[in-house]
Scaffold this motif. Structure first.
Motif: not given
Length: 198
Positions: A116-130
């Motif tokens: 649940l990477l996007f749901e947990a907002q992890i993409h706000l501090w972790l990039r890039p995302v596959i």
């Protein structure tokens, strides 16, 4: 050192892609494993979960009855938010600790695998995302076969997550997993080469 996120919808093939990445030399940190680690008996999260949801969620060996807990939070968004507020910060802190340790040890590619990477907002501090994605029918079929769910249960699981269409918009790279394993591996290799070249 390259740090990247890996996510996907339920039954999209995320674990298979993680295994391919591992075989290609990446080190994988799995958020599900970390979440199991932070709720071991006598850990702070374990204590807080019992205080919040009661001792009935324990098995005889004092570990959490994950199935019972899942049932409580699946249909109750408020209960799910309370559980996530207990677990997510601790998982993130543990992930950051492991990432630092692995980087210090010389690991060149570290992949943080989070359902649940996007749901947990992890993409706000972790990039890039596959993102590992597939057609909804493929997802449904895999859920029915893998988890032995009814059609209704499979749909409930699909509905409980952000749609793959929404996730596609947020991802930096999308791997489509509707073909065979060879095609999947070719896509993974291509994405990894692009990331390592930047």
């Amino acid at each position: 050192m390259k740090l990247l996120g890996l996510t996907g919808g339920i039954a999209s093939g995320k674990s298979t892609v993680a295994a391919i990445l591992r075989r290609l030399g990446a080190t994988i940190i799995n958020a599900d494993e970390l979440s199991r680690e932070v709720v071991q008996p006598e850990q702070d999260a374990w204590k807080e979960i019992i205080a919040t949801f009661g001792p009935d969620i324990l098995q005889e060996d004092k570990t959490l009855d994950r199935r019972k807990l899942r049932k409580i939070v699946f249909d109750n968004p408020e209960a799910r938010k309370r559980l996530e507020a207990i677990i997510h910060p601790r998982v993130r802190a543990l992930a950051e600790k492991k990432i630092s340790e692995l980087a210090a040890a010389g690991n060149s590619t570290i992949v943080y695998e989070v359902p649940l990477l996007f749901e947990a907002q992890i993409h706000l501090w972790l990039r890039p995302v596959i993102l590992v994605a597939c057609e909804i029918e493929t997802q449904r079929k895999r859920l029915l076969e893998r988890d032995h769910l009814t059609e209704i249960e499979a749909q409930q699981h699909l509905d409980a997550q952000m749609s793959l269409e929404e996730k596609r918009k947020l991802a930096d790279y999308v791997i489509e997993n509707d073909g065979n394993l060879e095609e999947l591996e070719q896509q993974v290799r291509a994405v990894l080469q692009k990331i390592q070249a930047t």
